[in-house]
Write a protein that holds these residues in place. Structure first.
Motif, mmCIF file in Angstrom:
data_model
loop_
_atom_site.group_PDB
_atom_site.id
_atom_site.type_symbol
_atom_site.label_atom_id
_atom_site.label_comp_id
_atom_site.label_asym_id
_atom_site.label_seq_id
_atom_site.Cartn_x
_atom_site.Cartn_y
_atom_site.Cartn_z
ATOM 1 N N VAL A 56 6.305 9.822 39.950
ATOM 2 C CA VAL A 56 7.497 9.027 40.245
ATOM 3 C C VAL A 56 8.438 9.087 39.055
ATOM 4 C CG1 VAL A 56 6.333 7.456 41.844
ATOM 5 C CG2 VAL A 56 6.352 6.926 39.397
ATOM 6 N N GLU A 57 9.709 8.784 39.318
ATOM 7 C CA GLU A 57 10.730 8.776 38.272
ATOM 8 C C GLU A 57 11.187 7.353 38.015
ATOM 9 O OE1 GLU A 57 15.263 10.500 37.396
ATOM 10 O OE2 GLU A 57 14.135 11.164 39.161
ATOM 11 N N THR A 58 11.283 6.981 36.743
ATOM 12 C CA THR A 58 11.733 5.643 36.380
ATOM 13 C C THR A 58 13.264 5.599 36.361
ATOM 14 O OG1 THR A 58 11.932 5.998 33.993
ATOM 15 C CG2 THR A 58 9.735 5.517 34.866
ATOM 16 N N PRO A 59 13.842 4.404 36.354
ATOM 17 C CA PRO A 59 15.303 4.299 36.253
ATOM 18 C C PRO A 59 15.868 4.965 35.007
ATOM 19 C CG PRO A 59 14.392 2.226 37.010
ATOM 20 C CD PRO A 59 13.221 3.080 36.638
ATOM 21 N N VAL A 62 12.510 9.100 33.255
ATOM 22 C CA VAL A 62 11.233 9.661 32.823
ATOM 23 C C VAL A 62 10.309 9.802 34.031
ATOM 24 C CG1 VAL A 62 9.211 9.335 31.350
ATOM 25 C CG2 VAL A 62 11.479 8.664 30.536
ATOM 26 N N VAL A 63 9.679 10.972 34.153
ATOM 27 C CA VAL A 63 8.762 11.231 35.259
ATOM 28 C C VAL A 63 7.333 11.032 34.771
ATOM 29 C CG1 VAL A 63 7.913 12.944 36.897
ATOM 30 C CG2 VAL A 63 10.360 12.823 36.360
ATOM 31 N N GLY A 64 6.542 10.286 35.528
ATOM 32 C CA GLY A 64 5.145 10.059 35.163
ATOM 33 C C GLY A 64 4.276 9.912 36.393
ATOM 34 N N ARG A 65 2.964 9.981 36.164
ATOM 35 C CA ARG A 65 2.027 9.863 37.270
ATOM 36 C C ARG A 65 1.922 8.407 37.724
ATOM 37 N NH1 ARG A 65 -1.929 11.718 34.916
ATOM 38 N NH2 ARG A 65 -2.137 13.822 35.770
ATOM 39 N N PHE A 66 1.937 8.205 39.035
ATOM 40 C CA PHE A 66 1.653 6.884 39.585
ATOM 41 C C PHE A 66 0.139 6.782 39.753
ATOM 42 C CE2 PHE A 66 0.928 3.903 43.092
ATOM 43 C CZ PHE A 66 1.652 2.805 42.636
ATOM 44 N N THR A 67 -0.455 5.752 39.163
ATOM 45 C CA THR A 67 -1.906 5.625 39.138
ATOM 46 C C THR A 67 -2.362 4.557 40.118
ATOM 47 O OG1 THR A 67 -1.794 6.154 36.782
ATOM 48 C CG2 THR A 67 -3.901 5.375 37.633
ATOM 49 N N VAL A 116 5.674 -1.035 39.424
ATOM 50 C CA VAL A 116 6.617 -0.356 38.537
ATOM 51 C C VAL A 116 7.940 -0.150 39.252
ATOM 52 C CG1 VAL A 116 4.885 0.832 37.151
ATOM 53 C CG2 VAL A 116 5.696 1.890 39.255
ATOM 54 N N ARG A 117 8.996 -0.073 38.459
ATOM 55 C CA ARG A 117 10.321 0.244 38.997
ATOM 56 C C ARG A 117 10.466 1.759 39.050
ATOM 57 N NH1 ARG A 117 11.707 -4.328 35.830
ATOM 58 N NH2 ARG A 117 12.223 -3.021 34.033
ATOM 59 N N VAL A 118 10.862 2.283 40.195
ATOM 60 C CA VAL A 118 11.013 3.724 40.370
ATOM 61 C C VAL A 118 12.342 4.015 41.059
ATOM 62 C CG1 VAL A 118 8.522 4.040 40.553
ATOM 63 C CG2 VAL A 118 9.880 3.779 42.631
ATOM 64 N N VAL A 119 12.703 5.292 41.031
ATOM 65 C CA VAL A 119 13.888 5.760 41.746
ATOM 66 C C VAL A 119 13.429 6.745 42.808
ATOM 67 C CG1 VAL A 119 16.075 6.995 41.586
ATOM 68 C CG2 VAL A 119 15.388 5.446 39.739
ATOM 69 N N GLU A 120 13.738 6.451 44.077
ATOM 70 C CA GLU A 120 13.416 7.339 45.194
ATOM 71 C C GLU A 120 14.662 7.565 46.022
ATOM 72 O OE1 GLU A 120 10.229 5.756 47.480
ATOM 73 O OE2 GLU A 120 8.731 5.914 45.883
ATOM 74 N N ASP A 121 15.003 8.828 46.225
ATOM 75 C CA ASP A 121 16.196 9.181 47.002
ATOM 76 C C ASP A 121 17.433 8.483 46.462
ATOM 77 O OD1 ASP A 121 14.589 10.707 48.741
ATOM 78 O OD2 ASP A 121 14.118 8.938 49.939
ATOM 79 N N VAL A 284 6.639 3.697 33.473
ATOM 80 C CA VAL A 284 5.509 4.425 34.035
ATOM 81 C C VAL A 284 4.736 5.068 32.911
ATOM 82 C CG1 VAL A 284 4.803 6.359 35.494
ATOM 83 C CG2 VAL A 284 6.679 4.891 36.204
ATOM 84 N N ASP A 285 3.422 4.897 32.898
ATOM 85 C CA ASP A 285 2.550 5.550 31.938
ATOM 86 C C ASP A 285 1.706 6.571 32.672
ATOM 87 O OD1 ASP A 285 3.014 3.842 29.495
ATOM 88 O OD2 ASP A 285 2.463 2.309 30.943
#
Length: 286
Positions: A56-59, A62-67, A116-121, A284-285
């Motif tokens: 996933v991508e954070t606001p 930064v791209v990180g794995r969603f656990t 977590v806060r993410v950005v989708e579409d 995201v970590d």
């Protein structure tokens, strides 16, 4: 001098040179703490189990794995295996190494993030069910006791996540784990990776940024750090802001990679380069 060296988990990183170099440094009386990653091992294990990794991508971009829960189980399994292998490798080199994860003695401790806060579409969303955390405390007494007794700690995520009245293992980024440890020990941080350092032009190795000592240099470094390197520069910033005098991003596959980095190879970032404000927006970590 105390050195915290992070050995990367990328497929292109061969840890053997770093392990031999740790042996050389400890023989010379230097205190070394090894921190390791393992993202490739986690992805390979997920693939063997038929589990699709989710990124996933954070606001902040930064791209990180969603656990999620299943990924967390794989994470613990993969990192435990890698830790044992690295400890055995160091012991083969004559180093009295001790393996730790962040839960041991609450070495790495902080709140669990269940969402977590993410950005989708292009839209900001809250994604729940996450098993990651933010390091707020490092048990430097534990590390100091081991070092004083002649042991070389080999540490890695997961961390001890506080979830209401429970302590549970949660994912956290290995680079930032190394940064937190370096800051707590006032140690030099060496981040070993699969390139020579940070390049002004990521596609041109001749544009290596060798030293960063000013605010202007720091701004240029941040602008140059693309992709996975952005996470490493975030770790550099956190280490320096917490007390590390210097951080180096250098080539894990160089001859004597740690010694080479300490002697001047790679990208050296000094505490004087930090601006007053530290970006602590990472969500995201991985």
């Amino acid at each position: 001098m105390t050195v915290v060296v992070k050995v990367g988990g990328a497929r292109a990183v061969d840890p053997e040179g770093a392990l031999a170099d740790v042996a050389s440094l400890t023989e010379q009386g230097e205190d070394v703490v090894v921190v390791h990653g393992g993202s490739t091992k986690v992805d390979d294990t997920l693939e063997r189990l038929g589990i699709e990794p989710e990124y996933v991508e954070t606001p902040s971009g930064v791209v990180g794995r969603f656990t999620d829960e299943a990924t967390m189980e794989v994470f613990e399994m993969a990192f435990g295996h890698l830790n044992t292998q690295l400890v055995a490798g160091l012991q083969t080199q004559g180093v009295d190494a001790v393996g730790l994860n962040g839960v041991d003695g609450k070495l790495l401790y902080g709140p669990r993030k269940s969402a977590v806060r993410v950005v989708e579409d292009g839209k900001r969303k809250i994604k729940r069910g996450d098993h990651s955390g933010t390091i707020k405390q490092v048990n430097s007494d534990l590390l100091g006791s081991l070092l004083d007794d002649g042991y070389t700690p080999v540490a890695a995520p997961p961390m001890a996540g506080k979830d209401e009245d429970e302590i549970i293992p949660v994912n956290t980024d290995a680079d930032r784990s190394a940064a937190a440890i370096a800051g707590a020990l006032d140690a030099t941080l060496v981040l070993l990776t699969d390139v020579e350092g940070v390049y002004e032009d990521p596609d041109d190795s001749s544009t290596l940024i060798e030293s960063v000592e000013t605010d202007e240099g720091w701004d240029a470094l941040e602008a140059a750090a693309e992709g996975f390197m952005g996470r490493k520069i975030m770790a550099v910033e956190e280490a320096l802001s917490e007390g590390a005098p210097e951080a180096v991003v250098a080539d894990a596959n160089a001859d004597a990679p740690i010694t080479s980095a300490l002697d001047g190879s790679g990208t050296h970032v000094h505490a004087s380069a930090l601006a007053d404000d530290v970006d602590d927006t990472q969500e995201v970590d991985a």
